[in-house]
Design an enzyme around this catalytic site. Structure first.
Site, PDB file in Angstrom:
ATOM      1  N   ASP A  30      36.543  37.237  38.452  1.00 47.77           N
ATOM      2  CA  ASP A  30      36.156  36.300  39.271  1.00 47.77           C
ATOM      3  C   ASP A  30      34.803  35.533  38.989  1.00 47.77           C
ATOM      4  O   ASP A  30      34.061  36.046  38.124  1.00 47.77           O
ATOM      5  CB  ASP A  30      35.534  37.063  40.478  1.00 47.77           C
ATOM      6  CG  ASP A  30      35.659  35.990  41.660  1.00 47.77           C
ATOM      7  OD1 ASP A  30      36.290  36.132  42.823  1.00 47.77           O
ATOM      8  OD2 ASP A  30      34.542  35.398  41.737  1.00 47.77           O
ATOM      9  N   ILE A  31      34.890  34.165  38.986  1.00 46.00           N
ATOM     10  CA  ILE A  31      33.555  33.523  38.611  1.00 46.00           C
ATOM     11  C   ILE A  31      32.334  33.921  39.092  1.00 46.00           C
ATOM     12  O   ILE A  31      31.144  33.384  38.664  1.00 46.00           O
ATOM     13  CB  ILE A  31      33.946  31.935  38.745  1.00 46.00           C
ATOM     14  CG1 ILE A  31      33.261  31.183  37.939  1.00 46.00           C
ATOM     15  CG2 ILE A  31      33.847  31.585  40.045  1.00 46.00           C
ATOM     16  CD1 ILE A  31      33.660  29.643  37.640  1.00 46.00           C
ATOM     17  N   ASN A  86      42.148  38.499  51.260  1.00 40.53           N
ATOM     18  CA  ASN A  86      41.626  37.567  52.356  1.00 40.53           C
ATOM     19  C   ASN A  86      42.830  36.498  52.893  1.00 40.53           C
ATOM     20  O   ASN A  86      43.701  36.029  52.007  1.00 40.53           O
ATOM     21  CB  ASN A  86      40.325  37.029  51.900  1.00 40.53           C
ATOM     22  CG  ASN A  86      39.330  37.894  51.583  1.00 40.53           C
ATOM     23  OD1 ASN A  86      39.103  38.833  52.395  1.00 40.53           O
ATOM     24  ND2 ASN A  86      38.367  37.312  50.792  1.00 40.53           N
ATOM     25  N   GLY A  92      38.562  34.900  55.523  1.00 40.17           N
ATOM     26  CA  GLY A  92      37.706  34.384  54.504  1.00 40.17           C
ATOM     27  C   GLY A  92      38.295  34.036  53.218  1.00 40.17           C
ATOM     28  O   GLY A  92      37.642  33.933  52.144  1.00 40.17           O
ATOM     29  N   GLN A  93      39.461  33.394  53.556  1.00 40.62           N
ATOM     30  CA  GLN A  93      40.246  32.942  52.251  1.00 40.62           C
ATOM     31  C   GLN A  93      39.915  31.535  51.814  1.00 40.62           C
ATOM     32  O   GLN A  93      39.862  30.779  52.682  1.00 40.62           O
ATOM     33  CB  GLN A  93      41.901  32.808  52.362  1.00 40.62           C
ATOM     34  CG  GLN A  93      42.589  32.372  51.357  1.00 40.62           C
ATOM     35  CD  GLN A  93      44.062  32.559  51.564  1.00 40.62           C
ATOM     36  OE1 GLN A  93      44.600  32.781  52.630  1.00 40.62           O
ATOM     37  NE2 GLN A  93      44.927  32.172  50.348  1.00 40.62           N
ATOM     38  N   HIS A  99      45.946  35.782  46.498  1.00 42.73           N
ATOM     39  CA  HIS A  99      45.159  36.752  45.227  1.00 42.73           C
ATOM     40  C   HIS A  99      44.772  38.092  45.832  1.00 42.73           C
ATOM     41  O   HIS A  99      44.394  38.125  47.299  1.00 42.73           O
ATOM     42  CB  HIS A  99      44.043  35.886  44.688  1.00 42.73           C
ATOM     43  CG  HIS A  99      43.056  35.315  45.609  1.00 42.73           C
ATOM     44  ND1 HIS A  99      43.409  34.038  46.588  1.00 42.73           N
ATOM     45  CD2 HIS A  99      42.023  35.548  46.167  1.00 42.73           C
ATOM     46  CE1 HIS A  99      42.332  33.779  47.404  1.00 42.73           C
ATOM     47  NE2 HIS A  99      41.387  34.753  47.118  1.00 42.73           N
ATOM     48  N   LEU A 100      44.629  38.769  45.187  1.00 43.18           N
ATOM     49  CA  LEU A 100      43.970  40.294  45.583  1.00 43.18           C
ATOM     50  C   LEU A 100      42.771  40.378  44.749  1.00 43.18           C
ATOM     51  O   LEU A 100      42.772  40.330  43.355  1.00 43.18           O
ATOM     52  CB  LEU A 100      45.238  41.272  45.227  1.00 43.18           C
ATOM     53  CG  LEU A 100      44.842  42.683  45.315  1.00 43.18           C
ATOM     54  CD1 LEU A 100      46.196  43.621  45.620  1.00 43.18           C
ATOM     55  CD2 LEU A 100      44.057  43.461  44.131  1.00 43.18           C
ATOM     56  N   HIS A 101      41.501  40.739  45.445  1.00 43.16           N
ATOM     57  CA  HIS A 101      40.446  41.081  44.734  1.00 43.16           C
ATOM     58  C   HIS A 101      40.584  42.596  44.345  1.00 43.16           C
ATOM     59  O   HIS A 101      40.864  43.426  45.085  1.00 43.16           O
ATOM     60  CB  HIS A 101      39.412  40.943  45.633  1.00 43.16           C
ATOM     61  CG  HIS A 101      38.843  39.650  46.143  1.00 43.16           C
ATOM     62  ND1 HIS A 101      38.138  38.747  45.770  1.00 43.16           N
ATOM     63  CD2 HIS A 101      39.704  38.789  47.037  1.00 43.16           C
ATOM     64  CE1 HIS A 101      38.145  37.616  46.228  1.00 43.16           C
ATOM     65  NE2 HIS A 101      38.989  37.645  47.233  1.00 43.16           N
TER      66      HIS A 101
HETATM   67  P1  5GP Z   1      38.835  33.998  48.546  1.00 49.14           P
HETATM   68  O1  5GP Z   1      37.480  33.933  49.351  1.00 49.14           O
HETATM   69  O2  5GP Z   1      39.801  33.014  48.737  1.00 49.14           O
HETATM   70  O3  5GP Z   1      39.504  35.564  48.816  1.00 49.14           O
HETATM   71  O4  5GP Z   1      38.444  34.291  47.107  1.00 49.14           O
HETATM   72  C1  5GP Z   1      38.372  33.254  46.096  1.00 49.14           C
HETATM   73  C2  5GP Z   1      37.721  33.848  44.989  1.00 49.14           C
HETATM   74  O5  5GP Z   1      38.100  33.052  43.828  1.00 49.14           O
HETATM   75  C3  5GP Z   1      36.339  33.942  45.219  1.00 49.14           C
HETATM   76  O6  5GP Z   1      35.924  35.142  44.891  1.00 49.14           O
HETATM   77  C4  5GP Z   1      35.571  32.907  44.304  1.00 49.14           C
HETATM   78  O7  5GP Z   1      34.408  33.235  43.415  1.00 49.14           O
HETATM   79  C5  5GP Z   1      36.710  32.809  43.148  1.00 49.14           C
HETATM   80  N1  5GP Z   1      37.026  31.702  42.386  1.00 49.14           N
HETATM   81  C6  5GP Z   1      36.899  30.356  43.015  1.00 49.14           C
HETATM   82  N2  5GP Z   1      36.817  29.493  41.886  1.00 49.14           N
HETATM   83  C7  5GP Z   1      37.261  30.119  40.763  1.00 49.14           C
HETATM   84  C8  5GP Z   1      37.282  29.592  39.492  1.00 49.14           C
HETATM   85  O8  5GP Z   1      37.440  28.627  38.997  1.00 49.14           O
HETATM   86  N3  5GP Z   1      37.671  30.715  38.350  1.00 49.14           N
HETATM   87  C9  5GP Z   1      37.306  32.186  38.822  1.00 49.14           C
HETATM   88  N4  5GP Z   1      37.566  32.813  37.925  1.00 49.14           N
HETATM   89  N5  5GP Z   1      37.130  32.509  39.961  1.00 49.14           N
HETATM   90  C10 5GP Z   1      37.079  31.424  41.088  1.00 49.14           C
END
Ligand code: 5GP
Ligand code: ZN
Length: 113
Positions: A30-31, A86, A92-93, A99-101
């Protein structure tokens, strides 16, 4: 999907630190990590969310298989970890590609906010 952020990572159009890959899934860091280990596991085929997936058992099963493998490779299987999907606005998506964290490497609080 052409302009989906995670589809672009799958096509290597946007750089990411990839940690695992198979025919169905990709795992990358994750970034904005929320824990010492914070990895996203995604299906390579575009699916907007868990709600939209047509074959949840197959797709989520493939993601879980990779998450288990990555957790072991990252050395967090013994201490424990959290997997989170999410879904939608209240969930919170923020990225519209399933995607799975995978989070670990510290004591994670519960319940989440
Ligand atoms: P969500 O909030 O949709 O469950 O999670 C999205 C995740 O994607 C966040 O944790 C966010 O930091 C990550 N993310 C967003 N943009 C990028 C990117 O360009 N590269 C990577 N590696 N992660 C990203
Ligand atoms: Zn996508």
């Amino acid at each position: 999907m052409t302009d989906c952020l995670f589809c672009r990572i799958v096509r290597r159009e946007i750089p990411a630190t990839v940690v695992d890959e198979d025919a169905q899934c990709l795992a990358f860091r994750d970034i904005a990590p929320q824990a010492p280990v914070h990895i996203l596991v995604i299906p390579k085929a575009h699916t907007a969310s868990l709600d939209a997936v047509e074959d949840p058992a197959g797709v989520v099963g493939a993601m879980a298989r990779m998450a288990q493998r990555v957790a072991r490779a990252e050395g967090i299987a013994g201490t424990g970890y959290r997997t989170v999907i999410n879904t939608g606005a209240d969930g919170g998506q923020t990225v519209g590609h399933l995607h799975l964290h995978l989070l670990g490497g510290r004591d994670l609080a519960w319940p989440p906010g």
